[in-house]
Design an enzyme around this catalytic site. Structure first.
Site, PDB file in Angstrom:
ATOM      1  N   ASN A 157       0.842  -1.202   0.000  1.00 39.11           N
ATOM      2  CA  ASN A 157       0.000   0.000   0.000  1.00 39.11           C
ATOM      3  C   ASN A 157       0.871   1.243   0.000  1.00 39.11           C
ATOM      4  OD1 ASN A 157      -2.728   1.389   0.577  1.00 39.11           O
ATOM      5  ND2 ASN A 157      -1.398   2.188   2.192  1.00 39.11           N
ATOM      6  N   GLU A 158       0.747   2.045  -1.053  1.00 42.44           N
ATOM      7  CA  GLU A 158       1.401   3.353  -1.119  1.00 42.44           C
ATOM      8  C   GLU A 158       2.863   3.309  -0.658  1.00 42.44           C
ATOM      9  OE1 GLU A 158      -1.094   6.107   0.995  1.00 42.44           O
ATOM     10  OE2 GLU A 158      -2.615   6.132  -0.576  1.00 42.44           O
ATOM     11  N   CYS A 163      15.096   3.970   4.375  1.00 39.26           N
ATOM     12  CA  CYS A 163      15.708   3.439   5.595  1.00 39.26           C
ATOM     13  C   CYS A 163      17.213   3.628   5.490  1.00 39.26           C
ATOM     14  CB  CYS A 163      15.351   1.961   5.755  1.00 39.26           C
ATOM     15  SG  CYS A 163      16.150   1.165   7.183  1.00 39.26           S
ATOM     16  N   GLU A 313      -8.037   4.495  -5.165  1.00 37.12           N
ATOM     17  CA  GLU A 313      -8.614   5.166  -3.997  1.00 37.12           C
ATOM     18  C   GLU A 313      -9.004   6.592  -4.360  1.00 37.12           C
ATOM     19  OE1 GLU A 313      -6.418   5.267  -0.357  1.00 37.12           O
ATOM     20  OE2 GLU A 313      -5.740   3.190  -0.533  1.00 37.12           O
ATOM     21  N   TRP A 321      -7.742  14.216   6.820  1.00 38.62           N
ATOM     22  CA  TRP A 321      -6.349  14.583   7.068  1.00 38.62           C
ATOM     23  C   TRP A 321      -5.896  15.807   6.289  1.00 38.62           C
ATOM     24  CZ3 TRP A 321      -4.448  14.138   2.230  1.00 38.62           C
ATOM     25  CH2 TRP A 321      -4.989  13.138   1.385  1.00 38.62           C
ATOM     26  N   GLU A 361      -8.267   7.270  11.003  1.00 34.26           N
ATOM     27  CA  GLU A 361      -9.138   7.677   9.906  1.00 34.26           C
ATOM     28  C   GLU A 361     -10.615   7.375  10.179  1.00 34.26           C
ATOM     29  OE1 GLU A 361      -6.388   7.657   5.995  1.00 34.26           O
ATOM     30  OE2 GLU A 361      -6.634   5.673   6.894  1.00 34.26           O
ATOM     31  N   LYS A 362     -10.991   7.472  11.427  1.00 33.86           N
ATOM     32  CA  LYS A 362     -12.384   7.166  11.770  1.00 33.86           C
ATOM     33  C   LYS A 362     -13.367   8.190  11.220  1.00 33.86           C
ATOM     34  CE  LYS A 362     -12.107   9.239  16.461  1.00 33.86           C
ATOM     35  NZ  LYS A 362     -10.660   9.553  16.430  1.00 33.86           N
ATOM     36  N   PHE A 363     -12.860   9.391  10.870  1.00 28.45           N
ATOM     37  CA  PHE A 363     -13.739  10.401  10.283  1.00 28.45           C
ATOM     38  C   PHE A 363     -13.487  10.599   8.790  1.00 28.45           C
ATOM     39  CE2 PHE A 363     -13.550  11.902  14.809  1.00 28.45           C
ATOM     40  CZ  PHE A 363     -14.840  11.501  15.123  1.00 28.45           C
ATOM     41  N   HIS A 364     -12.652   9.740   8.201  1.00 28.31           N
ATOM     42  CA  HIS A 364     -12.437   9.799   6.754  1.00 28.31           C
ATOM     43  C   HIS A 364     -13.696   9.318   6.048  1.00 28.31           C
ATOM     44  CE1 HIS A 364     -10.738   9.076   2.787  1.00 28.31           C
ATOM     45  NE2 HIS A 364      -9.615   9.641   3.157  1.00 28.31           N
TER      46      HIS A 364
END
Length: 686
Positions: A157-158, A163, A313, A321, A361-364
């Site tokens: 993912n993305e 590193c 997406e 965000w 992200e509960k409000f995304h």
């Protein structure tokens, strides 16, 4: 001749519509899955991306695998005609792994190892992390590679970040030694004699660091190239584990405008390109500037493989965000989603299906809100779009026919930002590229976004804004392109350095000097309040008239065969060339010596489009903020006319025969486009 490409999945040969689905967050309540299936059908969704962050649910402790919940999910999907992009869960590893194997945790540029947390906080070089991902991916492929509901693999993912651990330091040294062979060559290409930074042992070479080396520009550039190569190698490692388990389903990984990675390097190992788009709609009443920016990135990702991509997406409503989380106004969900399709996407997929109950992200935005039912504005918008996508699925596999290309290289982008001059308060490379692209967007002209290694012959017109890093090979390719009849447009700050970020000697624009017929003696950065201007020469071949304001950058050039089309109006270099054209072979090369504003770019490219015969989507004057794009199968053109102006407007159709894409009703004359309106029509291909 047909230009249709086979669908991404023969199991689902229609436009894909769905979302990221995270049932692992709801394993405590089996009723959720049953309700989600009902709602997916109501929303006209046919595919979900699953398992993206599910490692802890799939392997709660080391070596203990719990696939039963995934079995139930995929079986239920198959029973209900819903499909899945099955993800490898490497984007977020479980806590037990971080605790037992500290080496999997990244070391930042300051040489401090991260704690467990966030996403992508892992080392792509770590042998342990590679071993664990190979085990997980192999088991997933063995178990689900032949499942009727699975249409492809969503790798991680993305990808992003770097590193600086010892594994990565050693891999970087190996990468450099393979590239340069000897330290003598590396020292020469990096120009380490500056500040006495000459290396005498490979172990002295480290990655750039805030408390160490950071001012050797070729060093910084090679580190970014290495990080891309190492990330691509890790992605390939994941794919190899899947292929090793005899799964030949298509693979993709979702990309998200991450500056640190050269996405072109991923194209060879992926079967389909996908990306994640999160525009900040409605910051202004007129959304056209933002819409043109989004269009550029759609064009970029389509161009990576020159075939349809996936919008993996976007948000069905808002994000949580961004600086301000605006709702999509009525019509914008349909318009912005179909914009992706217009530019080549064969899917519209969301983050997320069901809102999380807690954490980051509960409000995304989501298709299913916390209220848990279908009686919401957002759900209705999604369902209506799903019906539209179903109705127009005949466009799946159709392509975009672009005769214009913009040259956009990642290492050029990196080098420009590291150059330390001429305007460290903001060189605005991306903004410049977007401004040139927008001029074509306003005209309804299809544009590919290509790299210097790509083939140039398919194009009539190539735009190369700020081609600062220009290899000798690139210069030769552009010279040949022009000599064979192509039209090239370049700007200030081009042909300055080679691939090692060493300045070309003998005069700028280096490998482009012969093609452009100019020599650039000096370049001046202007303060934000400074202005200059360009007065166009009478009777110039483009028939442009008047004076246009310029700002930020002014390059002082001398002609070496080029014709002067415009001169500076101000400063001590008033009267010197600011816009030139060089007839070279059968083609021509234009050079803008100063940064022009949108009024000039629109006027200039409008004339150039006519001069070069570049095709427009529709032969009519498009109102400001309205654009058009075409997808074609060679027999039928599918035309999308889109209104991002923020106000109701009208478009006059040309004299071709048009019908509505969904109803087949004839359409002629003037069409009305409401605020956030879009018209989908078709015609016979030319």
């Amino acid at each position: 001749m047909s230009r249709k490409i086979p669908p991404i999945s023969s199991k689902l040969p229609v436009l894909m519509h769905g979302a990221d689905y995270n049932p692992d967050q709801w394993l405590h309540d089996p009723r959720i899955l049953e309700e989600d299936i009902r709602l997916m059908k109501l929303a006209n969704c046919n595919v979900m991306a699953i398992g993206i962050f599910a490692w802890a649910a799939l392997e709660p402790t080391e070596g203990t695998f719990t696939f039963e919940w995934m079995d139930r999910l995929l079986d239920t999907f198959a029973e209900n005609g819903i499909y899945a992009w099955l993800a490898t869960p490497s984007g977020a590893r479980p806590a037990w792994m971080s605790e037992k194997y500290p080496e999997v945790r990244r070391v930042e540029a300051n040489r401090v190892r991260n704690l467990h947390g966030l996403r992508h906080n892992h080392c792509y070089t770590s042998p342990v992390y590679r071993e664990k991902t190979a085990i997980m991916n192999s088991k997933l492929a063995q178990r689900y590679g032949g499942h009727p509901a699975v249409i492809g693999w969503h790798i991680s993912n993305e990808f992003g970040g770097d590193c600086h651990c010892e594994y990565c330091q050693n891999a970087f040294r190996d990468w450099l030694e393979k590239k340069y062979g000897t330290l003598e060559v590396l020292n020469a290409k990096w120009w380490t004699s500056f500040w006495a930074h000459t290396y005498t042992d490979w172990n002295q070479v480290e990655s750039p660091a805030p408390h160490g080396e950071s001012m050797v520009h070729a060093h910084n550039l090679d580190w970014r190239r290495f990080v891309t190569d190492q990330t691509v190698d890790f992605c390939k490692h994941e794919i190899d584990a899947i292929r090793g388990a005899n799964s030949d389903l298509p693979v993709t990984t979702n990309m998200h405008l991450i500056e640190g990675l050269d996405y072109r390097k991923f194209a060879d190992i992926l079967d389909v390109i996908s990306w994640d788009a999160y525009p900040t709609w409605h910051e202004h009443q007129d959304d056209s500037e933002l819409a043109a920016t989004v269009a550029f990135y759609h064009d970029l990702f389509r161009s990576l493989k020159q075939k349809p991509f996936l919008l993996m997406e976007c948000t069905p409503s808002l994000t949580n965000w961004q600086p301000v989380s605006k709702l999509k106004q009525p019509g914008m969900h349909r318009l912005s989603s179909l914009q992706a399709v217009a530019h080549g996407s064969d899917s519209v997929q969301y983050f997320q299906w069901r809102k999380s109950r807690g954490s980051s992200e509960k409000f995304h935005g989501a298709v299913v809100d916390h209220v848990g039912h279908e009686h919401t504005r957002v759900f209705k918008d999604v369902a209506e779009l799903g019906q539209t996508l179903s109705d127009i699925s005949k466009i799946v596999g159709t392509t975009t026919r672009a005769e214009t290309a913009i040259l956009f290289d990642w290492d050029n982008r990196w080098a420009i930002k590291d150059a330390q001059g001429p305007r460290n308060m903001g060189i605005h490379y991306e903004r410049t590229v977007l401004a040139h692209h927008r001029a074509f967007w306003e005209e309804g002209v299809a544009v590919d976004v290509i790299g210097s290694e790509d083939e140039l012959s398919p194009y009539k017109l190539i735009i190369a804004p700020m081609l600062y890093l220009c290899r000798e090979e690139t210069g030769r390719k552009l010279e040949q392109f022009v000599a064979e009849g192509g039209t090239l447009v370049t700007t200030y700050w081009s042909g300055v350095v080679d691939e090692h970020d060493l300045c070309h000697l003998g005069g700028f624009p280096g490998p482009l000097r012969k093609t452009l017929g100019i020599w650039a003696e000096e370049i001046e950065g202007l303060y934000d309040h400074d202005r200059n201007g360009v007065a166009l020469s009478p009777a110039n071949p483009l028939e442009l008239t008047g004076t246009f304001e310029s700002h930020e950058i002014c390059e002082m050039i001398h002609t070496e065969g080029a014709e002067v089309l415009g001169v500076y109006t101000d400063s001590f270099y008033a009267g010197q060339p600011a816009l030139t054209v060089n007839r070279f072979g059968d083609g021509q090369a234009y050079h803008m010596a100063t940064r022009m504003k949108s009024d000039f770019l629109q006027a200039f490219y409008s004339k150039l489009i006519k001069q070069t015969g570049v095709a427009r989507a529709i032969d009519t004057d498009l109102p400001q903020g309205v654009t058009a794009q075409v997808r074609t199968d060679g027999v039928t053109d599918y035309l999308f006319i889109m209104n991002f102006s923020g106000k109701m407007t009208q478009v006059s159709l040309d004299d071709q025969c048009y019908t509505h894409l969904d109803s087949n009703e004839f359409l002629k004359g003037v069409i009305e486009l409401p605020v956030n309106g879009i018209e989908l029509v078709k015609r016979s291909a030319n």
